[in-house]
Write a protein that holds these residues in place. Structure first.
Motif, PDB file in Angstrom:
ATOM      1  N   PHE A  87     -48.059 -74.849  29.327  1.00  0.00           N
ATOM      2  CA  PHE A  87     -48.603 -73.501  29.147  1.00  0.00           C
ATOM      3  C   PHE A  87     -48.123 -72.533  30.227  1.00  0.00           C
ATOM      4  CE2 PHE A  87     -52.024 -70.323  29.696  1.00  0.00           C
ATOM      5  CZ  PHE A  87     -52.019 -69.772  28.424  1.00  0.00           C
ATOM      6  N   ASP A  88     -48.076 -72.992  31.492  1.00  0.00           N
ATOM      7  CA  ASP A  88     -47.668 -72.113  32.587  1.00  0.00           C
ATOM      8  C   ASP A  88     -46.198 -71.744  32.538  1.00  0.00           C
ATOM      9  OD1 ASP A  88     -46.925 -74.734  33.150  1.00  0.00           O
ATOM     10  OD2 ASP A  88     -47.050 -74.448  35.311  1.00  0.00           O
ATOM     11  N   LYS A  89     -45.400 -72.412  31.683  1.00  0.00           N
ATOM     12  CA  LYS A  89     -43.976 -72.093  31.543  1.00  0.00           C
ATOM     13  C   LYS A  89     -43.726 -70.991  30.499  1.00  0.00           C
ATOM     14  CE  LYS A  89     -42.650 -75.495  34.310  1.00  0.00           C
ATOM     15  NZ  LYS A  89     -43.944 -76.143  34.579  1.00  0.00           N
ATOM     16  N   LEU A  90     -44.763 -70.651  29.713  1.00  0.00           N
ATOM     17  CA  LEU A  90     -44.613 -69.628  28.684  1.00  0.00           C
ATOM     18  C   LEU A  90     -44.638 -68.238  29.309  1.00  0.00           C
ATOM     19  CD1 LEU A  90     -47.112 -71.116  26.053  1.00  0.00           C
ATOM     20  CD2 LEU A  90     -44.627 -71.364  26.078  1.00  0.00           C
ATOM     21  N   ASN A  91     -44.060 -67.250  28.592  1.00  0.00           N
ATOM     22  CA  ASN A  91     -44.091 -65.894  29.124  1.00  0.00           C
ATOM     23  C   ASN A  91     -45.507 -65.312  29.008  1.00  0.00           C
ATOM     24  OD1 ASN A  91     -44.440 -64.466  26.551  1.00  0.00           O
ATOM     25  ND2 ASN A  91     -42.323 -65.017  26.124  1.00  0.00           N
ATOM     26  N   VAL A  92     -45.748 -64.232  29.733  1.00  0.00           N
ATOM     27  CA  VAL A  92     -47.101 -63.667  29.836  1.00  0.00           C
ATOM     28  C   VAL A  92     -47.652 -63.269  28.472  1.00  0.00           C
ATOM     29  CG1 VAL A  92     -48.453 -61.763  30.776  1.00  0.00           C
ATOM     30  CG2 VAL A  92     -46.728 -62.871  32.194  1.00  0.00           C
ATOM     31  N   LYS A  93     -46.836 -62.620  27.634  1.00  0.00           N
ATOM     32  CA  LYS A  93     -47.294 -62.150  26.330  1.00  0.00           C
ATOM     33  C   LYS A  93     -47.724 -63.320  25.441  1.00  0.00           C
ATOM     34  CE  LYS A  93     -45.840 -59.362  22.350  1.00  0.00           C
ATOM     35  NZ  LYS A  93     -44.730 -58.570  21.751  1.00  0.00           N
ATOM     36  N   THR A  94     -46.938 -64.392  25.440  1.00  0.00           N
ATOM     37  CA  THR A  94     -47.262 -65.554  24.616  1.00  0.00           C
ATOM     38  C   THR A  94     -48.520 -66.247  25.127  1.00  0.00           C
ATOM     39  OG1 THR A  94     -44.918 -65.879  24.121  1.00  0.00           O
ATOM     40  CG2 THR A  94     -46.393 -67.725  23.677  1.00  0.00           C
ATOM     41  N   ARG A  95     -48.642 -66.366  26.444  1.00  0.00           N
ATOM     42  CA  ARG A  95     -49.845 -66.977  27.013  1.00  0.00           C
ATOM     43  C   ARG A  95     -51.084 -66.177  26.621  1.00  0.00           C
ATOM     44  NH1 ARG A  95     -46.947 -67.535  32.033  1.00  0.00           N
ATOM     45  NH2 ARG A  95     -48.311 -65.976  32.974  1.00  0.00           N
ATOM     46  N   GLN A  96     -50.961 -64.861  26.643  1.00  0.00           N
ATOM     47  CA  GLN A  96     -52.092 -63.999  26.311  1.00  0.00           C
ATOM     48  C   GLN A  96     -52.531 -64.199  24.868  1.00  0.00           C
ATOM     49  OE1 GLN A  96     -51.471 -59.641  26.183  1.00  0.00           O
ATOM     50  NE2 GLN A  96     -53.262 -59.460  27.515  1.00  0.00           N
ATOM     51  N   ILE A  97     -51.564 -64.307  23.950  1.00  0.00           N
ATOM     52  CA  ILE A  97     -51.898 -64.517  22.535  1.00  0.00           C
ATOM     53  C   ILE A  97     -52.636 -65.838  22.358  1.00  0.00           C
ATOM     54  CG2 ILE A  97     -50.945 -64.951  20.237  1.00  0.00           C
ATOM     55  CD1 ILE A  97     -48.708 -62.995  20.870  1.00  0.00           C
ATOM     56  N   ILE A  98     -52.107 -66.904  22.951  1.00  0.00           N
ATOM     57  CA  ILE A  98     -52.711 -68.224  22.799  1.00  0.00           C
ATOM     58  C   ILE A  98     -54.099 -68.283  23.438  1.00  0.00           C
ATOM     59  CG2 ILE A  98     -52.489 -70.666  23.444  1.00  0.00           C
ATOM     60  CD1 ILE A  98     -49.488 -70.365  23.098  1.00  0.00           C
ATOM     61  N   GLU A  99     -54.244 -67.676  24.607  1.00  0.00           N
ATOM     62  CA  GLU A  99     -55.545 -67.671  25.304  1.00  0.00           C
ATOM     63  C   GLU A  99     -56.614 -66.929  24.516  1.00  0.00           C
ATOM     64  OE1 GLU A  99     -54.928 -67.902  30.074  1.00  0.00           O
ATOM     65  OE2 GLU A  99     -54.291 -66.049  29.109  1.00  0.00           O
ATOM     66  N   ASN A 100     -56.219 -65.915  23.752  1.00  0.00           N
ATOM     67  CA  ASN A 100     -57.189 -65.120  23.012  1.00  0.00           C
ATOM     68  C   ASN A 100     -57.582 -65.721  21.672  1.00  0.00           C
ATOM     69  OD1 ASN A 100     -57.936 -62.286  24.263  1.00  0.00           O
ATOM     70  ND2 ASN A 100     -55.833 -62.710  24.857  1.00  0.00           N
ATOM     71  N   MET A 101     -56.989 -66.817  21.302  1.00  0.00           N
ATOM     72  CA  MET A 101     -57.412 -67.531  20.109  1.00  0.00           C
ATOM     73  C   MET A 101     -58.668 -68.352  20.412  1.00  0.00           C
ATOM     74  SD  MET A 101     -55.377 -66.747  17.686  1.00  0.00           S
ATOM     75  CE  MET A 101     -53.959 -65.638  17.732  1.00  0.00           C
ATOM     76  N   PRO A 102     -59.540 -68.567  19.419  1.00  0.00           N
ATOM     77  CA  PRO A 102     -60.707 -69.438  19.645  1.00  0.00           C
ATOM     78  C   PRO A 102     -60.238 -70.823  20.076  1.00  0.00           C
ATOM     79  CG  PRO A 102     -60.860 -68.305  17.524  1.00  0.00           C
ATOM     80  CD  PRO A 102     -59.481 -68.058  18.039  1.00  0.00           C
ATOM     81  N   ILE A 103     -60.858 -71.409  21.085  1.00  0.00           N
ATOM     82  CA  ILE A 103     -60.396 -72.701  21.595  1.00  0.00           C
ATOM     83  C   ILE A 103     -60.494 -73.785  20.524  1.00  0.00           C
ATOM     84  CG2 ILE A 103     -62.628 -73.451  22.519  1.00  0.00           C
ATOM     85  CD1 ILE A 103     -59.080 -73.924  24.085  1.00  0.00           C
ATOM     86  N   ASN A 104     -61.423 -73.637  19.567  1.00  0.00           N
ATOM     87  CA  ASN A 104     -61.542 -74.624  18.484  1.00  0.00           C
ATOM     88  C   ASN A 104     -60.302 -74.655  17.593  1.00  0.00           C
ATOM     89  OD1 ASN A 104     -63.987 -75.636  19.216  1.00  0.00           O
ATOM     90  ND2 ASN A 104     -65.178 -74.626  17.621  1.00  0.00           N
ATOM     91  N   LEU A 105     -59.502 -73.581  17.649  1.00  0.00           N
ATOM     92  CA  LEU A 105     -58.274 -73.569  16.854  1.00  0.00           C
ATOM     93  C   LEU A 105     -57.328 -74.673  17.309  1.00  0.00           C
ATOM     94  CD1 LEU A 105     -56.829 -71.978  14.575  1.00  0.00           C
ATOM     95  CD2 LEU A 105     -55.700 -70.645  16.372  1.00  0.00           C
ATOM     96  N   TRP A 106     -57.361 -75.004  18.588  1.00  0.00           N
ATOM     97  CA  TRP A 106     -56.460 -76.019  19.132  1.00  0.00           C
ATOM     98  C   TRP A 106     -57.138 -77.391  19.241  1.00  0.00           C
ATOM     99  CZ3 TRP A 106     -52.619 -73.197  18.284  1.00  0.00           C
ATOM    100  CH2 TRP A 106     -52.557 -71.862  18.688  1.00  0.00           C
TER     101      TRP A 106
END
Length: 274
Positions: free
Chosen positions: A159-178
């Motif tokens: 996760f820490d290797k992803l760019n800021v924009k991609t990290r932001q999208i993934i973080e804003n998804m409901p955690i149950n999605l993953w």
């Protein structure tokens, strides 16, 4: 010791562990640390050889059927519901097989992503799974105990290797999605109507996550592998073909990302479980 220069061994084609200090291929023993002036040429050959080995169409029909045979009758399994296009029909079918009443089931389905079945016996899971498949509902099946609230870093170890924009999208998804998934790869892409976002490939599902223009809400598209018939790589996009022959396209600006995403799906399908 430096990181490996390759995603795949240039000698035997085996997948090389990423973000790990490694000098030799763990499969054939070939050296994968090279001088910079030879890396570019070998990486070109690596990709060319790899694409020659893998067809541009992945057939998925058989994998969901085989994986159900791996369930252990004496073990407990939970099911996380990720998407349900036919909610009413799904609720009515689940009402016939679950001990909960209609409104409790409806609440769980309306609050997708949610844990729809918690610790059911292994012998019951194939029947439940068939209901979700009939209603084209995407799910993840989890064996035994699990962390109900994992961190993003737990489901995506890079996760820490992803760019800021991609990290932001993934973080804003409901955690149950993953929940119940292990993320294998994340790639920038474009979904229908030129919506930009990230293609997220896990061991159980293919996601496209994004935020609509002029909206604060993040959205997602998801397809479980057992709902897909095949994945085809075209000139600049991936074609996801469902068992009902409906088609979803993910477009890529960078053909290298397209190739990497396709390879990631190919590996995930080969090792698909549940």
């Amino acid at each position: 010791m430096p990181y490996a220069n390759y995603k795949y061994c240039p000698f035997c084609g085996a997948h090389i562990p990423q973000y790990t200090m490694i000098k030799y291929c763990p499969f054939c023993g070939g050296s994968i640390i090279l001088e910079n002036n030879t890396v570019d040429e070998l990486q070109k050959d690596e990709k060319k050889n790899l694409m020659n080995k893998v067809p541009t169409e992945i057939s998925i029909d058989k994998y969901g059927k085989i994986s159900m045979e791996k369930l252990i009758d004496s073990e407990y399994y939970s099911i996380v519901l990720k998407d349900a296009p036919n909610k009413q029909d799904l609720v009515r079918k689940l009402e016939k097989v679950l001990l909960r009443g209609y409104f409790a089931i409806r609440l769980a389905v309306d609050n997708i992503p949610s844990i729809i079945i918690y610790k059911a016996k292994g012998q019951d899971i194939p029947d439940f799974s068939q209901i979700f498949k009939e209603e084209e509902a995407s799910i993840s099946i989890i064996q035994g105990d699990f962390n109900h609230k994992p961190s993003v870093e737990e489901v995506c170890n890079f996760f820490d290797k992803l760019n800021v924009k991609t990290r932001q999208i993934i973080e804003n998804m409901p955690i149950n999605l993953w929940l119940g998934d292990c993320i294998q790869g994340v790639f920038p892409g474009t979904y229908k109507e030129n919506i930009e976002g990230a293609l997220v490939i896990t061991d159980k599902n293919i996601y496209f996550v994004y935020k609509e223009i002029a909206s604060t809400n993040y959205q997602w598209f998801v397809k479980s592998y057992n709902l897909l018939s095949k994945v085809t790589m075209k000139n600049n996009y991936l074609e996801l073909i469902s068992a009902d022959m409906s088609v979803t396209n993910i477009t890529f600006v960078d053909k290298e990302n397209l190739s990497d995403a396709y390879q990631c799906i190919h590996r995930a399908v080969q090792s698909y479980k549940y």
